[in-house]
Write a protein that holds these residues in place. Structure first.
Motif, PDB file in Angstrom:
ATOM      1  N   PHE A 141       4.148   5.476  -5.495  1.00  0.00           N
ATOM      2  CA  PHE A 141       4.049   5.500  -6.951  1.00  0.00           C
ATOM      3  C   PHE A 141       3.077   6.594  -7.400  1.00  0.00           C
ATOM      4  O   PHE A 141       3.369   7.371  -8.308  1.00  0.00           O
ATOM      5  CB  PHE A 141       3.591   4.124  -7.442  1.00  0.00           C
ATOM      6  CG  PHE A 141       3.175   4.075  -8.882  1.00  0.00           C
ATOM      7  CD1 PHE A 141       4.127   4.080  -9.888  1.00  0.00           C
ATOM      8  CD2 PHE A 141       1.838   4.019  -9.231  1.00  0.00           C
ATOM      9  CE1 PHE A 141       3.744   4.039 -11.217  1.00  0.00           C
ATOM     10  CE2 PHE A 141       1.447   3.977 -10.557  1.00  0.00           C
ATOM     11  CZ  PHE A 141       2.406   3.990 -11.554  1.00  0.00           C
ATOM     12  N   LEU A 142       1.921   6.665  -6.719  1.00  0.00           N
ATOM     13  CA  LEU A 142       0.910   7.660  -7.111  1.00  0.00           C
ATOM     14  C   LEU A 142       1.428   9.075  -6.888  1.00  0.00           C
ATOM     15  O   LEU A 142       1.173   9.967  -7.689  1.00  0.00           O
ATOM     16  CB  LEU A 142      -0.376   7.453  -6.315  1.00  0.00           C
ATOM     17  CG  LEU A 142      -1.224   6.236  -6.671  1.00  0.00           C
ATOM     18  CD1 LEU A 142      -2.500   6.223  -5.855  1.00  0.00           C
ATOM     19  CD2 LEU A 142      -1.572   6.217  -8.141  1.00  0.00           C
ATOM     20  N   THR A 143       2.157   9.298  -5.777  1.00  0.00           N
ATOM     21  CA  THR A 143       2.595  10.666  -5.496  1.00  0.00           C
ATOM     22  C   THR A 143       3.773  11.083  -6.371  1.00  0.00           C
ATOM     23  O   THR A 143       3.847  12.226  -6.796  1.00  0.00           O
ATOM     24  CB  THR A 143       2.993  10.851  -4.025  1.00  0.00           C
ATOM     25  OG1 THR A 143       3.847   9.784  -3.672  1.00  0.00           O
ATOM     26  CG2 THR A 143       1.801  10.864  -3.118  1.00  0.00           C
ATOM     27  N   THR A 144       4.685  10.158  -6.651  1.00  0.00           N
ATOM     28  CA  THR A 144       5.878  10.587  -7.370  1.00  0.00           C
ATOM     29  C   THR A 144       5.735  10.445  -8.879  1.00  0.00           C
ATOM     30  O   THR A 144       6.216  11.273  -9.629  1.00  0.00           O
ATOM     31  CB  THR A 144       7.100   9.772  -6.931  1.00  0.00           C
ATOM     32  OG1 THR A 144       6.777   8.393  -7.090  1.00  0.00           O
ATOM     33  CG2 THR A 144       7.458  10.047  -5.501  1.00  0.00           C
ATOM     34  N   ARG A 145       5.061   9.404  -9.318  1.00  0.00           N
ATOM     35  CA  ARG A 145       5.036   9.122 -10.746  1.00  0.00           C
ATOM     36  C   ARG A 145       3.825   9.761 -11.425  1.00  0.00           C
ATOM     37  O   ARG A 145       3.874  10.180 -12.563  1.00  0.00           O
ATOM     38  CB  ARG A 145       5.007   7.597 -10.916  1.00  0.00           C
ATOM     39  CG  ARG A 145       5.467   7.077 -12.255  1.00  0.00           C
ATOM     40  CD  ARG A 145       6.928   7.364 -12.475  1.00  0.00           C
ATOM     41  NE  ARG A 145       7.140   7.698 -13.878  1.00  0.00           N
ATOM     42  CZ  ARG A 145       7.773   6.931 -14.749  1.00  0.00           C
ATOM     43  NH1 ARG A 145       8.318   5.829 -14.370  1.00  0.00           N
ATOM     44  NH2 ARG A 145       7.890   7.316 -15.997  1.00  0.00           N
ATOM     45  N   VAL A 146       2.708   9.812 -10.698  1.00  0.00           N
ATOM     46  CA  VAL A 146       1.454  10.244 -11.325  1.00  0.00           C
ATOM     47  C   VAL A 146       1.227  11.742 -11.154  1.00  0.00           C
ATOM     48  O   VAL A 146       0.670  12.392 -12.023  1.00  0.00           O
ATOM     49  CB  VAL A 146       0.274   9.427 -10.742  1.00  0.00           C
ATOM     50  CG1 VAL A 146      -1.054   9.922 -11.246  1.00  0.00           C
ATOM     51  CG2 VAL A 146       0.448   7.965 -11.102  1.00  0.00           C
ATOM     52  N   THR A 147       1.658  12.309 -10.034  1.00  0.00           N
ATOM     53  CA  THR A 147       1.485  13.749  -9.861  1.00  0.00           C
ATOM     54  C   THR A 147       2.846  14.421  -9.982  1.00  0.00           C
ATOM     55  O   THR A 147       3.876  13.773  -9.841  1.00  0.00           O
ATOM     56  CB  THR A 147       0.906  14.094  -8.483  1.00  0.00           C
ATOM     57  OG1 THR A 147       1.886  13.787  -7.511  1.00  0.00           O
ATOM     58  CG2 THR A 147      -0.351  13.311  -8.199  1.00  0.00           C
ATOM     59  N   SER A 148       2.816  15.729 -10.257  1.00  0.00           N
ATOM     60  CA  SER A 148       4.076  16.460 -10.250  1.00  0.00           C
ATOM     61  C   SER A 148       4.323  16.922  -8.825  1.00  0.00           C
ATOM     62  O   SER A 148       3.792  17.912  -8.371  1.00  0.00           O
ATOM     63  CB  SER A 148       3.994  17.657 -11.180  1.00  0.00           C
ATOM     64  OG  SER A 148       2.889  18.448 -10.850  1.00  0.00           O
ATOM     65  N   PHE A 149       5.071  16.125  -8.110  1.00  0.00           N
ATOM     66  CA  PHE A 149       5.323  16.386  -6.696  1.00  0.00           C
ATOM     67  C   PHE A 149       6.428  17.441  -6.614  1.00  0.00           C
ATOM     68  O   PHE A 149       7.595  17.120  -6.494  1.00  0.00           O
ATOM     69  CB  PHE A 149       5.734  15.069  -6.035  1.00  0.00           C
ATOM     70  CG  PHE A 149       5.893  15.166  -4.555  1.00  0.00           C
ATOM     71  CD1 PHE A 149       4.844  15.582  -3.756  1.00  0.00           C
ATOM     72  CD2 PHE A 149       7.081  14.822  -3.961  1.00  0.00           C
ATOM     73  CE1 PHE A 149       4.976  15.645  -2.401  1.00  0.00           C
ATOM     74  CE2 PHE A 149       7.231  14.883  -2.596  1.00  0.00           C
ATOM     75  CZ  PHE A 149       6.176  15.295  -1.819  1.00  0.00           C
TER      76      PHE A 149
ATOM     77  N   ARG B  33      -2.828  27.666  -8.675  1.00  0.00           N
ATOM     78  CA  ARG B  33      -2.071  26.469  -9.026  1.00  0.00           C
ATOM     79  C   ARG B  33      -1.708  26.396 -10.508  1.00  0.00           C
ATOM     80  O   ARG B  33      -1.085  25.440 -10.937  1.00  0.00           O
ATOM     81  CB  ARG B  33      -2.790  25.172  -8.616  1.00  0.00           C
ATOM     82  CG  ARG B  33      -3.214  25.137  -7.158  1.00  0.00           C
ATOM     83  CD  ARG B  33      -3.672  23.774  -6.750  1.00  0.00           C
ATOM     84  NE  ARG B  33      -2.641  22.795  -7.024  1.00  0.00           N
ATOM     85  CZ  ARG B  33      -1.586  22.604  -6.264  1.00  0.00           C
ATOM     86  NH1 ARG B  33      -1.417  23.335  -5.186  1.00  0.00           N
ATOM     87  NH2 ARG B  33      -0.698  21.711  -6.571  1.00  0.00           N
TER      88      ARG B  33
ATOM     89  N   ALA C 139       2.425   1.670  -3.363  1.00  0.00           N
ATOM     90  CA  ALA C 139       1.452   2.156  -4.345  1.00  0.00           C
ATOM     91  C   ALA C 139       1.229   3.651  -4.163  1.00  0.00           C
ATOM     92  O   ALA C 139       1.135   4.412  -5.132  1.00  0.00           O
ATOM     93  CB  ALA C 139       0.130   1.395  -4.212  1.00  0.00           C
ATOM     94  N   LEU C 140       1.137   4.089  -2.892  1.00  0.00           N
ATOM     95  CA  LEU C 140       0.930   5.518  -2.625  1.00  0.00           C
ATOM     96  C   LEU C 140       2.151   6.318  -3.077  1.00  0.00           C
ATOM     97  O   LEU C 140       2.023   7.407  -3.641  1.00  0.00           O
ATOM     98  CB  LEU C 140       0.685   5.725  -1.129  1.00  0.00           C
ATOM     99  CG  LEU C 140       0.125   7.089  -0.739  1.00  0.00           C
ATOM    100  CD1 LEU C 140      -1.252   7.288  -1.337  1.00  0.00           C
ATOM    101  CD2 LEU C 140       0.056   7.251   0.756  1.00  0.00           C
TER     102      LEU C 140
ATOM    103  N   GLY D  59       0.823  -1.202   0.000  1.00  0.00           N
ATOM    104  CA  GLY D  59       0.000   0.000   0.000  1.00  0.00           C
ATOM    105  C   GLY D  59       0.854   1.247   0.000  1.00  0.00           C
ATOM    106  O   GLY D  59       0.610   2.191  -0.772  1.00  0.00           O
TER     107      GLY D  59
ATOM    108  N   LEU E 215      -6.231  22.876 -26.196  1.00  0.00           N
ATOM    109  CA  LEU E 215      -7.103  22.410 -25.122  1.00  0.00           C
ATOM    110  C   LEU E 215      -6.528  22.715 -23.746  1.00  0.00           C
ATOM    111  O   LEU E 215      -7.156  22.463 -22.736  1.00  0.00           O
ATOM    112  CB  LEU E 215      -7.330  20.905 -25.251  1.00  0.00           C
ATOM    113  CG  LEU E 215      -8.097  20.463 -26.489  1.00  0.00           C
ATOM    114  CD1 LEU E 215      -7.997  18.969 -26.647  1.00  0.00           C
ATOM    115  CD2 LEU E 215      -9.538  20.895 -26.414  1.00  0.00           C
TER     116      LEU E 215
END
Lengths: 154, 257
Positions: A24-32, A56, A21-22, A18, A108
């Motif tokens: 991965f979501l914070t570093t790879r999916v968002t621009s942290f 933002r 996965a979190l 878990g 867009l």
């Protein structure tokens, strides 16, 4: 006893997955972004028209993102929009006569603040105001200008 | 006719109130269970680890189908680079928490309801009371906490697997540029507004799903038929509650923007 160990091991691995996965979501999916932790300095700029600029939205210089818009407010007295932006502290050599304009990313894409470096000797510091600004282009105004110019030509 | 409506309304609010009182009993008895973490770990294992394969497979295929659908529509506008963003936003904000909660209701919720229901039907719960062991403390609270802990973890794993599925379908199979796939995603997905709001949602879904499952099991009619009915009711009520709760939580979380 053996079974208890297996349960504990399984649960531990599960929680670890878990966290992974979190991560991965914070570093790879968002621009942290490193500069969102509060470090950096703030600049303000006044615009007649900000279009759909929001908090933002990115602030970039030469196409590279250097900060984000932190507030878009309306000045009651001067009847202008006041945009506050936070710039990462490592970009601390922006000439104080640079100008800011509101641009659009692609067809867009959303709107962002683009800075155009000037030639002054001194740099922006925390709390400074960008004096030279260019407002967002509103499509309706552009079309009406085009139509008027067509009419005037005849 | 009018009387029937009145009766069913009374039944609804009666159950609603009973559920709230049950939650209150769980909260009051929580310190006892927290002092025995082994019981909770065991339940995290039962609800979380044993649902893991289902959740991972579902997440993977949901991600793949999202990428496929997004590609079909977006390629008409020449915007197929954004499928990573579309899939990630859909997964992290909505599908991850909601589908996980629905699968949780089917996989772990039913197991909880029927287990506790069978304990009720076979007089194990009254046996515990006879030995001065409060079944709420010993049976219900650890199962409730196990579900509450497992749900957000499962939802995060679901989303991560979904993004992996979207990457596989979009980049490897459909040939979208890999750099654009990740950079568009990173530019649009926000840590606080998207990822964290999904985690907050799944936390509330965990409370709702676990509470309903243990509540239905604990209050079932102690017969074979009663256990079956309680299990069915648990899944149906959990699914509907999750969908309604999802709307309310989304409105609340988006309201701040």
């Amino acid at each position: 006893m053996q079974q208890t160990r297996a349960v504990e091991l399984g649960t531990g691995l599960f929680v670890f997955m878990g966290i992974l996965a979190l991560f991965f979501l914070t570093t790879r999916v968002t621009s942290f972004d490193a500069y969102e932790g509060g470090e950096g300095y703030e600049l303000t700029a006044r615009f007649d028209q900000v279009g759909s600029l929001k908090t933002r939205s990115p602030v970039s210089i030469a196409g590279v993102q250097i900060g984000r818009v932190t507030a878009v407010e309306f000045d009651n007295e001067r009847l202008e929009a006041v945009v506050t932006m936070r710039i990462a502290s490592r970009y601390d050599q922006i000439p104080s006569d640079s100008d800011a304009s509101i641009l659009t990313q692609g067809i867009l894409g959303g709107q962002y603040v683009g800075l155009q470096p000037g030639g002054a000797e001194d740099y922006f510091a925390d709390g400074d105001e960008i004096l030279f600004t260019q407002s967002a282009v509103v499509l309706e105004q552009l079309i009406s200008k085009y139509l008027f110019s067509q009419g005037g030509g005849e | 006719m009018g009387l029937e409506v009145l009766y069913s309304l009374r039944g609804f609010f009666g159950t609603f109130g009973a559920g709230q009182l049950f939650l209150l009993r769980i909260i009051v008895n929580m310190p006892y269970a927290l002092a025995r973490p082994r019981l909770i770990i065991r339940q995290v294992y039962v609800t979380g680890v044993q649902s893991l394969v289902v959740i991972m497979l579902a997440g993977f295929f949901v991600g793949m189908v999202l990428a496929l659908q997004a590609h079909l529509t977006l390629s008409r506008f020449g915007a197929e680079d954004t499928i990573g963003m579309v899939a990630a936003l859909g997964l992290v904000r909505e599908l991850g928490p909601v589908v996980t909660a629905l699968l949780f209701a089917g996989r772990a919720g039913t197991a909880l309801s029927s287990e506790i229901g069978l304990m009720r039907a076979t007089d194990q719960l009254s046996g515990m009371e006879m030995m001065a062991v409060d079944p709420i403390k010993r049976v219900v609270v650890p199962r409730f906490l196990g579900g509450v802990i497992a749900m957000p973890i499962l939802a995060v794993i679901f989303s991560a697997m979904g993004i992996f599925g979207a990457w596989l379908e979009g980049v490897i199979i459909l040939g979208v540029d890999e750099g654009a796939f990740w950079s568009q995603m990173q530019a649009q997905v926000d840590l606080r507004d998207d990822v964290m709001s999904g985690v907050i949602k799944s936390f509330f879904f965990g409370i709702a799903a676990s509470l309903l499952a243990v509540f239905e099991g604990y209050n079932c009619v102690p017969t074979a038929e009663g256990v079956g009915r309680a299990t069915t009711r648990g899944v149906v009520h959990t699914s509907l509650t999750v969908l309604v709760l999802n709307f309310m939580l989304t409105a609340w979380l988006l309201g701040g923007n």
